[in-house]
Design a protein around this motif. Structure first.
Motif, PDB file in Angstrom:
ATOM      1  N   PRO A 196       0.894  -1.239   0.559  1.00 32.56           N
ATOM      2  CA  PRO A 196      -0.020  -0.064  -0.444  1.00 32.56           C
ATOM      3  C   PRO A 196       0.626   1.604   0.182  1.00 32.56           C
ATOM      4  O   PRO A 196       1.650   1.096   0.631  1.00 32.56           O
ATOM      5  CB  PRO A 196      -0.534  -0.181   1.128  1.00 32.56           C
ATOM      6  CG  PRO A 196      -0.929  -1.638   1.675  1.00 32.56           C
ATOM      7  CD  PRO A 196       0.728  -2.006   0.932  1.00 32.56           C
ATOM      8  N   ILE A 246      -4.029  -3.323   4.593  1.00 31.45           N
ATOM      9  CA  ILE A 246      -4.445  -3.891   3.875  1.00 31.45           C
ATOM     10  C   ILE A 246      -6.088  -4.321   3.527  1.00 31.45           C
ATOM     11  O   ILE A 246      -6.533  -4.091   4.244  1.00 31.45           O
ATOM     12  CB  ILE A 246      -3.281  -4.982   2.973  1.00 31.45           C
ATOM     13  CG1 ILE A 246      -4.225  -6.645   3.456  1.00 31.45           C
ATOM     14  CG2 ILE A 246      -1.844  -5.113   3.008  1.00 31.45           C
ATOM     15  CD1 ILE A 246      -3.636  -7.337   3.838  1.00 31.45           C
ATOM     16  N   ASN A 299      -6.698   2.149   3.960  1.00 32.04           N
ATOM     17  CA  ASN A 299      -7.031   1.138   3.476  1.00 32.04           C
ATOM     18  C   ASN A 299      -7.528  -0.339   3.941  1.00 32.04           C
ATOM     19  O   ASN A 299      -6.905  -1.252   4.041  1.00 32.04           O
ATOM     20  CB  ASN A 299      -5.252   0.397   3.768  1.00 32.04           C
ATOM     21  CG  ASN A 299      -3.754   1.549   2.687  1.00 32.04           C
ATOM     22  OD1 ASN A 299      -3.337   2.265   3.492  1.00 32.04           O
ATOM     23  ND2 ASN A 299      -4.238   0.519   1.881  1.00 32.04           N
ATOM     24  N   GLU A 313      -3.148  -0.851  -4.262  1.00 35.76           N
ATOM     25  CA  GLU A 313      -2.365  -2.165  -4.048  1.00 35.76           C
ATOM     26  C   GLU A 313      -3.557  -2.433  -5.349  1.00 35.76           C
ATOM     27  O   GLU A 313      -4.369  -2.689  -6.126  1.00 35.76           O
ATOM     28  CB  GLU A 313      -2.450  -2.353  -2.367  1.00 35.76           C
ATOM     29  CG  GLU A 313      -3.658  -2.815  -2.372  1.00 35.76           C
ATOM     30  CD  GLU A 313      -4.579  -3.682  -0.860  1.00 35.76           C
ATOM     31  OE1 GLU A 313      -3.523  -3.171  -0.108  1.00 35.76           O
ATOM     32  OE2 GLU A 313      -5.002  -3.778  -0.735  1.00 35.76           O
ATOM     33  N   SER A 316       4.722  -3.423  -5.934  1.00 36.94           N
ATOM     34  CA  SER A 316       4.378  -2.845  -6.636  1.00 36.94           C
ATOM     35  C   SER A 316       4.712  -1.904  -7.763  1.00 36.94           C
ATOM     36  O   SER A 316       4.081  -0.619  -8.677  1.00 36.94           O
ATOM     37  CB  SER A 316       4.147  -1.758  -5.291  1.00 36.94           C
ATOM     38  OG  SER A 316       3.267  -2.085  -4.480  1.00 36.94           O
ATOM     39  N   THR A 332       2.670  -2.850 -10.926  1.00 34.74           N
ATOM     40  CA  THR A 332       1.193  -2.268 -11.624  1.00 34.74           C
ATOM     41  C   THR A 332       0.643  -2.091 -12.389  1.00 34.74           C
ATOM     42  O   THR A 332       1.292  -1.622 -12.785  1.00 34.74           O
ATOM     43  CB  THR A 332       1.239  -0.886 -10.172  1.00 34.74           C
ATOM     44  OG1 THR A 332       1.493  -0.882  -8.871  1.00 34.74           O
ATOM     45  CG2 THR A 332       0.039  -0.099 -10.237  1.00 34.74           C
TER      46      THR A 332
END
Length: 616
Positions: free
Chosen positions: A207, A215, A252, A350, A450, A454
């Motif tokens: 995150p 998360i 989150n 995320e 990430s 991503t």
């Protein structure tokens, strides 16, 4: 170190939604069977619905929708990459889930779930099809009720005792190794059947706030089901389809659009305009959010200020109670109020791998069988796309019954594993005098996931992630030092995250197209390709070489011809920024630095060039 040996007919890895109902159905099918449930925590509060749940997000309710309507919805959101038989079973058996939950909780029709004047369970619209498939639920107590039923049936429950190894013999399930994260007590359980219900890869990308456990998913869900299935030789599919979570910013946790949208809420951009036609968690909606952020209309918000006061108060009850009790405190500390249009900021914080909210997981058929005899899978780690909690209960039930039937006919194969050596390898981080903390290594791999995975996906970045994965395995994993058994399980978690990252990156590079909106938006191939219609990317481990293998496989022929794509198009990116300033060229020889090298007696190192050669 003492190792306690047990024998079981069925071992269930994960005591969440799918795991608990699998245990119930197995014991009801064969009360004499020895059924063991392993979990990282107490099964009363473990898993994704440990606090309860507010809806069955997909449901065929007589009078409102049919099993075929469920197939239509899933055919569309998966863009045809679907085994329709599993979708049909999900729809057909969903009404039994409702009846089971009313039974387990002792709640009457109309109390746990809403009913209409005709006594039908009243579903609402949510999916991008013209059928109401969402059934609200007042389900704060369902997980505790499931756990109570599991224990009352005489199931052996080993709380705080996660599995760390799955063993096979000649391709069949043979045993499980687990240890208690409080006492360090190891269990070697010989069994012919294992049901993987270990949840999603919740800890995957990091995150933006950097908190390892902050998360969307249950923090204990770290991909062990995916990893154990892979190492046992089972096939996994759709690992290139990421769940790009749209979450409540900084909290989150779930923004809970699925609670708000069926009751009239919707997403808006920073200008207060609705940015997409629907709020279902599918790739087209995520792509629409990405567009708003790229074009300067972010952040985005979940709008509720237009709703009646009674509805807002009801949403507060659900969101601050059934979902996460800390959410109300979070809003209060920030002075946020659902009666203001911009109080719930959302962010794409995320990425994860999941079948419940997306498509990725262990390949299973309608009977929850994997490609390894004796190995079953259900819930968020089993690739029944977009199955949600309903699917966890439907396929958890099937897995429990099928596994106990298999165990009755197939005794556990004899094992020849050196279990003491395996245990010694697992506890090695406890023996080291010094080293890296497991949190440091977890942060390292998840931050790189990430950064490099991503979407939109970049080929050079994904290849660089594979380089990092190899380096972390070689350099960091052998240096982890932990001080207790609670942190020791985190070493297994980090290894699982690495395995899942490798599978996801390689599957993403293998599928030479873009599909599912933002979930697999690959910049090198920014359009759908008909050659990939009806095709899975299958990932498996070669049991002889130990290498990861990938291949293309056609999905089973559909029984129903439904619309197989969502209403979106990939953008055409034109990023011509002109020609930059070019200064006059310097010489390529530098007498000043060469003189220093000679004076100090240093040998000029060779410079490596991209084609693999070397220049002095």
């Amino acid at each position: 170190m003492a190792i306690h040996e047990l024998k079981a007919d069925v071992v269930i890895l994960g005591g969440g939604s799918a795991g608990t109902i699998a245990a119930i159905k197995a014991k009801e099918k064969n009360p004499e069977a020895e059924v063991v449930v392993l979990d990282k925590g107490p099964i009363e509060t473990s898993g994704a619905i440990g606090r309860g749940m507010d809806a069955l997000n997909i449901m065929a309710s007589p009078g409102y929708s049919t099993p075929e309507d469920v197939v239509e919805a899933l055919t569309k959101v998966t863009e045809g990459i679907l085994d329709q038989e599993t979708a049909y079973v999900l729809g057909k058996n969903s009404i039994q889930v409702v009846k089971d939950l009313e039974d387990y909780t002792g709640r009457e029709p109309g109390d746990l779930f809403p009913i209409d004047e005709n006594g039908n369970y009243k579903t609402s619209y949510l999916h991008p099809v013209d059928h109401p498939l969402y059934l609200a639920m007042d389900g704060e107590d369902i997980k505790r009720a499931l756990a109570k039923r599991v224990r009352n049936l005489g199931t052996t429950v080993l709380d705080f005792t996660p599995a760390v190894r799955l063993f096979t013999k000649k391709g069949r399930v043979s045993a499980i190794l687990a240890f208690n994260i409080r006492t360090g007590k190891f269990y070697f359980i010989k069994t012919p059947t294992v049901i993987l219900t270990a949840g999603a890869v919740g800890k995957f990308g990091l995150p933006r706030d950097g908190y390892l456990s902050g998360i969307y998913e249950f923090p204990g869900n770290t991909g062990e089901g995916f990893a154990m299935a892979y190492h046992a030789g089972a096939e996994l599919i759709n690992l290139e389809c990421f769940q790009t979570n749209l979450l409540m910013k900084d909290f989150n946790g779930p923004a809970c659009g699925y609670v708000v949208i069926p009751r009239g809420g919707y997403g808006v951009n920073a200008e207060g305009d609705r940015y997409w036609s629907h709020g279902y968690w599918s790739g087209d909606m995520f792509l629409a959010v990405w567009r708003e952020l790229q074009e300067g209309r972010g952040p985005v918000f979940l709008k509720m200020d237009h709703l009646p006061e009674e509805t807002v108060e009801g949403l507060e009850k659900v969101l601050w109670g059934t979902e996460r009790t800390s959410r109300g405190l979070f809003h209060k500390a920030r002075g946020e109020n659902y009666r203001k249009w911009d109080s719930v900021e959302q962010g794409m914080e995320e990425i994860t791998l999941c079948s419940g909210h997306s498509m990725s997981g262990i390949k299973v058929n309608k009977d929850t069988e994997t490609t390894v005899p004796g190995l079953y899978a259900a819930g968020d780690c089993a690739a029944v796309p977009h199955q949600y909690l309903t699917g966890a209960f439907v396929f958890g039930s099937i897995a429990g019954e099928k596994a106990v039937e298999y165990a009755k006919k197939n005794p556990a194969p004899a094992t020849d594993v050196d279990i003491k050596q395996v245990v010694a390898e697992i506890v090695a981080p406890l023996q080291r005098a010094e080293g890296l903390t497991v949190e440091e290594v977890e942060f390292k791999i998840r931050s790189r996931i990430s950064q490099y995975l991503t979407p939109p996906k970049s080929d050079p970045l994904m290849k660089k992630l594979l380089w990092w994965i190899k380096r972390i395995r070689q350099e960091d994993i052998p240096r982890i030092k932990v001080d207790d058994y609670h942190d020791l399980i985190k070493v297994t978690e980090v290894k699982s995250i690495l395995d899942c990252a490798e599978m996801a990156a390689k599957a993403s590079l293998y599928r030479t197209e873009s599909r599912w909106g933002l979930c697999h938006y690959r910049l090198s191939y920014p359009k759908r390709d008909k050659e990939w219609d009806d095709k899975w990317v299958v990932v498996r481990k070669n049991q002889q070489s130990g290498e990861m293998e990938l291949h293309k496989e056609k999905v089973p022929a559909p029984r129903w011809r439904f619309h197989a794509r969502l209403e979106y198009e990939y953008p055409s990116l034109h990023l011509d920024i002109g020609h930059g300033y070019e200064h006059p060229q310097n010489g390529v020889l530098d007498p000043w630095i060469n003189e220093k090298v000679k004076r100090e007696g240093m040998q000029t190192p060779k410079r490596i060039v991209p084609n693999g050669g070397a220049i002095a």
